[in-house]
Design an enzyme around this catalytic site. Structure first.
Site, PDB file in Angstrom:
ATOM      1  N   PHE A   2      35.942  41.078  38.649  1.00 19.49           N
ATOM      2  CA  PHE A   2      34.872  41.532  39.525  1.00 19.49           C
ATOM      3  C   PHE A   2      33.520  41.126  38.938  1.00 19.49           C
ATOM      4  CE2 PHE A   2      38.517  44.330  39.711  1.00 19.49           C
ATOM      5  CZ  PHE A   2      38.780  44.403  41.069  1.00 19.49           C
ATOM      6  N   SER A  47      43.496  43.550  44.918  1.00 21.39           N
ATOM      7  CA  SER A  47      42.787  44.422  43.985  1.00 21.39           C
ATOM      8  C   SER A  47      41.416  44.785  44.544  1.00 21.39           C
ATOM      9  CB  SER A  47      42.610  43.736  42.628  1.00 21.39           C
ATOM     10  OG  SER A  47      43.849  43.535  41.998  1.00 21.39           O
ATOM     11  N   CYS A  54      40.012  48.938  38.658  1.00 21.35           N
ATOM     12  CA  CYS A  54      40.831  47.992  39.421  1.00 21.35           C
ATOM     13  C   CYS A  54      42.122  48.680  39.859  1.00 21.35           C
ATOM     14  CB  CYS A  54      41.157  46.773  38.562  1.00 21.35           C
ATOM     15  SG  CYS A  54      42.175  45.539  39.409  1.00 21.35           S
ATOM     16  N   THR A  56      45.303  48.797  43.196  1.00 21.99           N
ATOM     17  CA  THR A  56      46.017  47.917  44.122  1.00 21.99           C
ATOM     18  C   THR A  56      46.164  48.556  45.491  1.00 21.99           C
ATOM     19  OG1 THR A  56      47.260  46.951  42.290  1.00 21.99           O
ATOM     20  CG2 THR A  56      48.166  46.648  44.501  1.00 21.99           C
ATOM     21  N   ALA A  70      47.987  55.308  38.648  1.00 17.60           N
ATOM     22  CA  ALA A  70      48.934  55.620  37.575  1.00 17.60           C
ATOM     23  C   ALA A  70      48.396  56.735  36.684  1.00 17.60           C
ATOM     24  CB  ALA A  70      49.197  54.380  36.735  1.00 17.60           C
ATOM     25  N   HIS A 108      38.870  47.374  34.038  1.00 23.77           N
ATOM     26  CA  HIS A 108      39.659  48.128  33.070  1.00 23.77           C
ATOM     27  C   HIS A 108      38.698  49.067  32.326  1.00 23.77           C
ATOM     28  CE1 HIS A 108      42.488  44.394  32.997  1.00 23.77           C
ATOM     29  NE2 HIS A 108      42.591  45.104  34.110  1.00 23.77           N
ATOM     30  N   THR A 154      21.852  46.808  33.292  1.00 21.44           N
ATOM     31  CA  THR A 154      21.282  46.362  32.018  1.00 21.44           C
ATOM     32  C   THR A 154      20.978  47.569  31.136  1.00 21.44           C
ATOM     33  OG1 THR A 154      20.274  44.436  33.080  1.00 21.44           O
ATOM     34  CG2 THR A 154      19.406  45.080  30.927  1.00 21.44           C
TER      35      THR A 154
END
Length: 236
Positions: A2, A47, A54, A56, A70, A108, A154
């Site tokens: 991404f 995704s 991320c 699904t 999960a 992640h 930033t």
């Protein structure tokens, strides 16, 4: 992969615990609605980043999509706190033909962080965050990249001693485009640090280990020196 450029804000329609209806089996699911903009080209198995995580797509229609979550994802992110009506940042996985406006974001999550303070500065706002895992601060540098709830921002300042956190500034435009701007002090956000920092640390650590063992590889050493020089140019 991404970019950290949030495409739109969606709304949680349903949080399903112990969902057995998906192909993925026993687990939790989240249904997100009011997101027609990003569903025009969606497919099962795609995704999508939800608050920078991320996940699904397991089902969808013209306005809603469903994702499986999960247990590890619930432990690492703020997705387990979501309830119907909550707003979330959404971004589809990057396509090869688009401009890359943010930075490389994997989706992640490294840790969550608490909002310590929000300070107005003109029409902008400065947010201070304290990560749950303070070890990630070694990857956070002034003027470097960081993803907060999936938004590429930033870093303004880093304080590893007193606040044990970092700050970012949201301009008025950004405040309208991401969920973080409407969160109060004490709320939780998802944090993903810049991947480059983690990769660099691993290579430097390995090189130091090799030196200590008397196994210095001159080729690898020169590659690392070059990488560090290039990275420092961007930081300056």
């Amino acid at each position: 992969m991404f970019t950290g450029i949030v495409e739109m804000i969606g709304e949680v329609k349903e949080f399903i615990e112990q969902d057995t209806s998906d192909v993925g089996g026993y687990g939790s699911s989240i249904v997100i609605t009011k997101c027609e903009l990003i569903l025009s080209d969606v497919h099962l198995g795609d995704s999508i980043a939800v608050n920078g995580t991320c996940v699904t797509v397991t089902d969808f229609n013209s306005t809603d999509f469903k994702v499986g979550v999960a247990p590890e994802t619930l432990r690492r992110t703020n997705l387990g706190e979501l309830r119907p009506g909550d707003k979330v940042n959404l971004e589809r996985a990057v396509a090869g033909h688009v401009r890359f406006g943010g930075h490389f974001v994997q989706g992640h999550i490294d840790t969550t962080a608490e909002i310590l303070s929000i300070t107005p500065d003109g029409n902008a706002k400065t947010f201070w965050f304290q990560p749950k895992d303070s070890e990630i601060l070694r990857f956070v540098v002034e003027k470097g990249f960081i993803a907060v709830d999936g938004a590429s921002l930033t870093v303004i300042d880093v304080d590893e001693e007193v606040r044990k956190g970092f700050s970012v500034m949201l301009i008025s435009y950004t405040q309208e485009k991401i969920v973080t701007a409407s969160k109060p002090v004490g709320a939780t956000v998802n944090i993903e640090v810049d991947l480059m920092g983690k990769l660099l640390e691993k290579q430097v650590t390995r090189q130091i280990d090799n030196q200590l063992k008397g196994q210095l590889n001159n080729t690898l050493g020169s590659m690392i020196d070059k990488a560090i020089d290039e990275r420092m140019k961007h930081i300056r």
